[in-house]
Design a protein around this motif. Structure first.
Motif, PDB file in Angstrom:
ATOM      1  N   GLU A   1      -2.750   1.755  -6.014  1.00 10.34           N
ATOM      2  CA  GLU A   1      -3.699   2.040  -7.090  1.00 10.34           C
ATOM      3  C   GLU A   1      -4.215   0.725  -7.654  1.00 10.34           C
ATOM      4  O   GLU A   1      -3.456  -0.194  -7.907  1.00 10.34           O
ATOM      5  CB  GLU A   1      -3.011   2.839  -8.215  1.00 10.34           C
ATOM      6  CG  GLU A   1      -2.535   4.213  -7.795  1.00 10.34           C
ATOM      7  CD  GLU A   1      -1.801   4.939  -8.914  1.00 10.34           C
ATOM      8  OE1 GLU A   1      -1.655   4.344 -10.021  1.00 10.34           O
ATOM      9  OE2 GLU A   1      -1.364   6.083  -8.714  1.00 10.34           O
TER      10      GLU A   1
ATOM     11  N   LYS B   1       3.188   2.261  -4.991  1.00 13.08           N
ATOM     12  CA  LYS B   1       4.103   3.356  -5.296  1.00 13.08           C
ATOM     13  C   LYS B   1       4.525   4.036  -3.999  1.00 13.08           C
ATOM     14  O   LYS B   1       3.693   4.584  -3.271  1.00 13.08           O
ATOM     15  CB  LYS B   1       3.432   4.374  -6.227  1.00 13.08           C
ATOM     16  CG  LYS B   1       3.006   3.794  -7.564  1.00 13.08           C
ATOM     17  CD  LYS B   1       2.330   4.834  -8.445  1.00 13.08           C
ATOM     18  CE  LYS B   1       1.937   4.256  -9.803  1.00 13.08           C
ATOM     19  NZ  LYS B   1       1.274   5.257 -10.671  1.00 13.08           N
ATOM     20  N   TRP B   2       5.825   3.997  -3.740  1.00  7.91           N
ATOM     21  CA  TRP B   2       6.363   4.602  -2.523  1.00  7.91           C
ATOM     22  C   TRP B   2       7.072   5.910  -2.850  1.00  7.91           C
ATOM     23  O   TRP B   2       7.704   6.031  -3.910  1.00  7.91           O
ATOM     24  CB  TRP B   2       7.348   3.647  -1.852  1.00  7.91           C
ATOM     25  CG  TRP B   2       8.076   4.270  -0.688  1.00  7.91           C
ATOM     26  CD1 TRP B   2       7.669   4.301   0.607  1.00  7.91           C
ATOM     27  CD2 TRP B   2       9.324   4.961  -0.726  1.00  7.91           C
ATOM     28  NE1 TRP B   2       8.572   4.962   1.382  1.00  7.91           N
ATOM     29  CE2 TRP B   2       9.602   5.398   0.584  1.00  7.91           C
ATOM     30  CE3 TRP B   2      10.224   5.284  -1.735  1.00  7.91           C
ATOM     31  CZ2 TRP B   2      10.751   6.115   0.916  1.00  7.91           C
ATOM     32  CZ3 TRP B   2      11.365   6.007  -1.424  1.00  7.91           C
ATOM     33  CH2 TRP B   2      11.625   6.403  -0.110  1.00  7.91           C
TER      34      TRP B   2
ATOM     35  N   SER C   1      -7.704   4.662  -5.651  1.00  7.06           N
ATOM     36  CA  SER C   1      -6.372   4.991  -5.146  1.00  7.06           C
ATOM     37  C   SER C   1      -6.458   5.450  -3.700  1.00  7.06           C
ATOM     38  O   SER C   1      -7.351   6.231  -3.342  1.00  7.06           O
ATOM     39  CB  SER C   1      -5.748   6.097  -6.011  1.00  7.06           C
ATOM     40  OG  SER C   1      -4.515   6.520  -5.494  1.00  7.06           O
ATOM     41  N   ALA C   2      -5.537   4.953  -2.880  1.00  8.50           N
ATOM     42  CA  ALA C   2      -5.475   5.352  -1.479  1.00  8.50           C
ATOM     43  C   ALA C   2      -4.012   5.462  -1.066  1.00  8.50           C
ATOM     44  O   ALA C   2      -3.166   4.700  -1.540  1.00  8.50           O
ATOM     45  CB  ALA C   2      -6.201   4.349  -0.588  1.00  8.50           C
ATOM     46  N   THR C   3      -3.723   6.421  -0.157  1.00 11.69           N
ATOM     47  CA  THR C   3      -2.350   6.651   0.286  1.00 11.69           C
ATOM     48  C   THR C   3      -2.259   6.449   1.794  1.00 11.69           C
ATOM     49  O   THR C   3      -3.105   6.936   2.550  1.00 11.69           O
ATOM     50  CB  THR C   3      -1.883   8.068  -0.078  1.00 11.69           C
ATOM     51  OG1 THR C   3      -1.993   8.238  -1.501  1.00 11.69           O
ATOM     52  CG2 THR C   3      -0.446   8.304   0.341  1.00 11.69           C
TER      53      THR C   3
ATOM     54  N   LYS D   1      -3.553   8.424   4.750  1.00 11.81           N
ATOM     55  CA  LYS D   1      -3.243   9.829   4.480  1.00 11.81           C
ATOM     56  C   LYS D   1      -4.259  10.414   3.509  1.00 11.81           C
ATOM     57  O   LYS D   1      -4.703  11.543   3.666  1.00 11.81           O
ATOM     58  CB  LYS D   1      -1.831   9.983   3.903  1.00 11.81           C
ATOM     59  CG  LYS D   1      -1.406  11.432   3.694  1.00 11.81           C
ATOM     60  CD  LYS D   1       0.025  11.526   3.170  1.00 11.81           C
ATOM     61  CE  LYS D   1       0.479  12.984   3.136  1.00 11.81           C
ATOM     62  NZ  LYS D   1      -0.303  13.807   2.184  1.00 11.81           N
ATOM     63  N   GLN D   2      -4.630   9.638   2.515  1.00 10.60           N
ATOM     64  CA  GLN D   2      -5.655  10.052   1.553  1.00 10.60           C
ATOM     65  C   GLN D   2      -6.541   8.862   1.241  1.00 10.60           C
ATOM     66  O   GLN D   2      -6.079   7.871   0.679  1.00 10.60           O
ATOM     67  CB  GLN D   2      -5.005  10.574   0.262  1.00 10.60           C
ATOM     68  CG  GLN D   2      -5.985  10.892  -0.857  1.00 10.60           C
ATOM     69  CD  GLN D   2      -6.964  12.013  -0.494  1.00 10.60           C
ATOM     70  OE1 GLN D   2      -6.534  13.117  -0.177  1.00 10.60           O
ATOM     71  NE2 GLN D   2      -8.252  11.727  -0.509  1.00 10.60           N
TER      72      GLN D   2
ATOM     73  N   THR E   1       1.293   4.728  -1.938  1.00 10.01           N
ATOM     74  CA  THR E   1       0.017   4.844  -2.632  1.00 10.01           C
ATOM     75  C   THR E   1      -0.275   3.520  -3.327  1.00 10.01           C
ATOM     76  O   THR E   1       0.579   2.970  -4.026  1.00 10.01           O
ATOM     77  CB  THR E   1       0.049   5.978  -3.669  1.00 10.01           C
ATOM     78  OG1 THR E   1       0.268   7.220  -2.994  1.00 10.01           O
ATOM     79  CG2 THR E   1      -1.262   6.049  -4.434  1.00 10.01           C
TER      80      THR E   1
ATOM     81  N   ASP F   1       7.715  12.179   1.686  1.00 12.62           N
ATOM     82  CA  ASP F   1       6.905  13.400   1.668  1.00 12.62           C
ATOM     83  C   ASP F   1       7.820  14.601   1.440  1.00 12.62           C
ATOM     84  O   ASP F   1       9.035  14.474   1.273  1.00 12.62           O
ATOM     85  CB  ASP F   1       6.078  13.524   2.949  1.00 12.62           C
ATOM     86  CG  ASP F   1       6.904  13.912   4.156  1.00 12.62           C
ATOM     87  OD1 ASP F   1       8.150  13.910   4.079  1.00 12.62           O
ATOM     88  OD2 ASP F   1       6.297  14.225   5.198  1.00 12.62           O
TER      89      ASP F   1
END
Length: 623
Positions: free
Chosen positions: A622, A607-608, A563-565, A545-546, A620, A611
């Protein structure tokens, strides 16, 4: 904390495997008091309100893990030795110093500090391989380095200490352990960048139930060194060692009430890494770990002598306690006072209550009486505590607080471990230890002496909140307001532990007492099931997503955050027990080697969250 229901079910499972080898008498299940663990696994109602009732998933995971750890230990039994050592560490302060000062001056004068500073460590040594296999240490400090706003699962400072200690031992005994940095020549950075660009996402791969276990950095194969950091008389002790300050101006909080301008919400304790709570957790954990290493390395005194144990159940709501040889008083049904609702400097409460309150406003009195109006006997019995919640007399839909509690003594030679089902304050713990030691010496025919070591294992086998001294009970700060069974709770513990100690010293047995209830079938569960059975249209689980935002120079340096989502399912669908949700791997030749995972390493976070539509969810990672 420990849970009576967890203890009951673990013992049932052990009995089905081993018969009468492991029983309530010789098994002690002790909590480290992290305030950042999963909830919903205790059987009494007041302890499951904030988790929306009983959470079967949490309960099953805890029970199964404890059972399997005992099975693993049983299957690994071998002859060995135990060494004991002790030393002084500074990783806490007293969070209720005004209450401590109410204890007699001559008693306080016997101690240099208003907290216990001693750490006691046991070193376990395998006689066959001549190698150390583990260490247990007892040291009192609350698991509140992580604040009440934290939503990450964490073992807090004791979990950190355990991780640091176990990693230290592994790195010092295994020269072939995996490096955590790439050994490539830094001058050849352009080649590394090109290699990184050539690595593409997998697009997702099918996962089996055990897939994530293969990515764990530390494999649970039964051979790992065990470093346990146990809890003790932690009641009035905080790891937030800088003190408590007003968040609206930075001044120290009110000494007696721990509030600012009459508002307890404005008074917060500060850890050594303030304002970074994760750093505070690492620092306080690191102090315990460093002391444990020192004691571990220098431990030379071997424990010898008897192994013994005693255990009894007691109805703590109605114990007759003999004071001074002739004055008889009684404990009370469980109740909580207004100071309980005020919380502590580690986590303030709500609704306008302050520590030390003994009055209840009319609105709260009406709400209390709507739940359960306390009997006249209860009101008189609990004084000077004013009853805010009459938990000991609330039985709908099932019991709100425990009535029957276990107390236990374990002996390893000269070491005596007192398993207590709550959080004793500093002075309460001192009085209990002294009373037990004196009883052992006076009844042991020379078997016990001044070298006998007595330690407290707090939050063990079940949970019944706090135990303050009679003098501390007068002020009704949080610890006293949470001392369930009235002003003579500590005296009852001392009396009953002295009975246990006498039977142990004389080699006598003791009656089991009334068994606690098993309320498993009565539990209410209001927590909704996880949602998010599919990702948004046109995406797959695991799709980005990111993406990671790479620095302009193309290189991360130490201290940067990557960091990635990803589109993700709710992690409650699969707890990945013995596995990991996220991993960082290093490329060594053609193979990726895991070096950090979110279960064990402070550098990696999973980290959940849902949306904005609450239809889908994302994770996410990190680093």
């Amino acid at each position: 904390m420990a849970s009576q229901l967890v203890t009951i079910k673990v013992l049932e499972k052990l009995k089905s495997r081993f018969g009468d080898l492991y029983t309530e008498e010789n098994v002690a299940i002790s909590g480290i008091d992290t305030h950042a663990g999963p909830g919903g696994y205790l059987q009494y109602l007041v302890y499951s309100i904030t988790s929306l009732g009983f959470v079967h998933q949490s309960f099953d995971a805890i029970v199964n893990a404890i059972e399997l750890s005992i099975v693993q230990a049983h299957n690994n039994l071998k002859p060995g030795s135990i060494f004991i050592n002790k030393g002084v560490e500074n990783a806490r302060i007293n969070r209720s110093p005004s209450a401590y000062l109410l204890n007699p001056a001559e008693e306080r004068a016997r101690y240099p500090n208003n907290v216990d500073t001693q750490m006691t460590l046991l070193k376990f040594f395998d006689g066959a391989s001549k190698k150390s296999i583990g260490a247990f240490s007892w040291y009192a400090t609350h698991g509140t380095s992580m604040s009440r706003n934290n939503k990450l699962i964490s073992g807090d400072n004791k979990g950190a200490a355990a991780r640091f200690f176990e990693d230290w031992f592994t790195s010092n005994t295994n020269s072939s352990s995996t490096p955590v940095t790439n050994s490539s020549n830094r001058s050849n950075i352009s080649t590394l960048v090109e290699k990184a660009k050539a690595i593409k996402a997998t697009g997702g791969k099918p996962c089996g139930n055990l897939t994530s276990q293969g990515f764990k950095v530390r494999k649970n194969n039964g051979s790992l060194f065990v470093g346990a950091f146990c809890q003790s008389n932690v009641g009035d002790v905080t790891p937030n060692v800088l003190g408590a300050f007003c968040i609206d101006g930075g001044k120290p909080c009110d000494f007696n009430r721990s509030s600012c301008h009459g508002n307890d919400q404005l008074c917060m304790g500060r850890g050594p890494g303030y304002p970074d709570e994760i750093l505070s957790t690492q620092i306080i954990g690191g102090r315990q770990y460093q002391k444990a290493v020192d004691l571990f390395i220098s431990a030379t005194e071997e424990l010898t002598g008897k192994i013994d144990y005693r255990h009894v159940y007691l109805n703590f709501t109605d114990i007759e306690v003999e004071l001074d040889g002739n004055n008889v008083v009684k404990t009370c049904p469980a109740a909580l006072g207004p100071g309980f609702a005020a919380g502590t400097t580690d986590g303030p409460g709500a609704f306008g209550f302050q520590q030390g309150d003994t009055k209840i406003y009319k609105l709260w009195r009406k709400l209390r009486d709507l739940l359960k109006e306390p009997t006249h006997y209860q009101v008189q019995c609990q004084k000077p505590k004013t009853v805010l919640l009459d938990t000991g007399e609330m039985f709908v839909p099932y019991a709100s607080a425990p009535a029957i509690l276990p107390i236990q003594m374990l002996r390893l030679g000269k070491l005596i471990i007192l398993s207590v089902p709550g959080e004793f304050t500093t002075m309460a713990g001192r009085r209990l230890r002294e009373a037990v030691k004196e009883t052992l010496i006076s009844n042991g025919n020379g078997e016990f002496n001044n070298n006998t070591e007595v330690i407290i294992a707090g939050l063990t086998n079940t949970y019944s909140q706090y135990v303050a001294t009679f003098e501390e009970f007068e002020q009704q700060r949080y610890e006293a307001a949470s001392t369930l069974y009235g002003p003579h709770t500590l005296s009852a513990y001392i009396q009953e532990f002295k009975k246990l100690a006498e039977t142990m010293a004389k080699g006598e047995k003791i009656m089991k007492g009334p068994s606690p209830p098993d309320l498993f079938k009565a539990q209410l569960s209001l927590l909704p099931d996880p949602f998010g059975d599919s990702p948004p249209p046109g995406t797959n689980f695991g799709d980005m997503k990111q993406d990671i935002i790479v620095p302009k120079n193309g290189t991360f340096t130490k201290g940067d955050k990557a960091s990635a989502t990803f589109w993700s399912a709710n992690p409650r669908y699969d707890l990945l027990t013995e596995g990991t949700f996220a991993v960082v791997a290093v490329l060594q030749g053609q193979h990726w080697t895991p070096v950090y995972d979110d279960d064990d390493d402070f550098s990696l976070f999973f980290k959940w969250k849902a949306d904005d539509s609450y239809l889908y969810s994302m994770a996410t990672i990190e680093w």
